[in-house]
Design a protein around this motif. Structure first.
Motif: not given
Length: 184
Positions: A129-132, A152-158
């Protein structure tokens, strides 16, 4: 070795190691292709990438035909049960080659190869999510969202969801037929 209009798909060579390390050491890329921590990767920590090369049904280094420059890689990985004819698609491209249509060219070739030559019934992938940019690309190729693993995954603080996408062989045939009819 295979080619599309602008790209060459070839086997991994030992001389590709530096290019792959460069790809895996670019935070703009690696953030979106690993669940692990974003840390510098050297040859000693390259085991997981080489495992993917060895376990893939098809692992391709992707180069520009005209310049022979390293663009990235793409892979088709087998699922656990061969009888189900499922494959998993993966792709990573250097940022300097983003926004040139290479992702779609690579995706179309690899998905078509999985269906036409590897007799896959379905091709799956996961994307964070977030990799638009990637999600838009996958939808253009014909993948549909099939579900999510939440936070599931921690990316850039969230926390981010892992999105599961797939395309079936009969859907791919229809997409190709529609594309041929539109090009007439």
């Amino acid at each position: 070795m295979f080619t599309t209009d602008r790209l060459r798909f070839r086997a991994y060579l030992a001389t590709d190691l530096d290019d792959l390390l460069g790809l895996y050491n670019d935070p703009r890329v690696v953030t979106w292709i690993t669940e692990g921590p974003i840390v510098p990767v050297n040859v000693d920590r390259f085991d997981n990438i080489m495992k993917m090369v060895k376990e893939s049904i098809m692992f391709c280094i992707v180069e520009e035909i005209d310049s022979s420059l390293f663009v990235g890689f793409s892979a088709i990985l087998p699922e656990k049960e061969p009888k189900n004819r499922n494959a998993t698609f993966g792709i990573a491209i250097l940022p300097k080659f983003w926004h040139k249509g290479y992702g779609q060219e690579i995706g179309n070739f690899m998905v078509d190869y999985a269906f036409q030559h590897l007799a896959s019934h379905r091709v799956s992938l996961t994307v964070f999510e977030g990799n638009e940019r990637a999600i838009t690309l996958y939808k253009r190729i014909g993948f549909v969202e099939e579900g999510r693993t939440r936070k599931l995954v921690w990316i850039d603080g969230g926390w981010r969801d892992l999105i599961h996408m797939g395309i079936l062989d009969d859907e791919w045939i229809l997409l190709k037929k529609d594309a041929r009819e539109k090009s007439r």
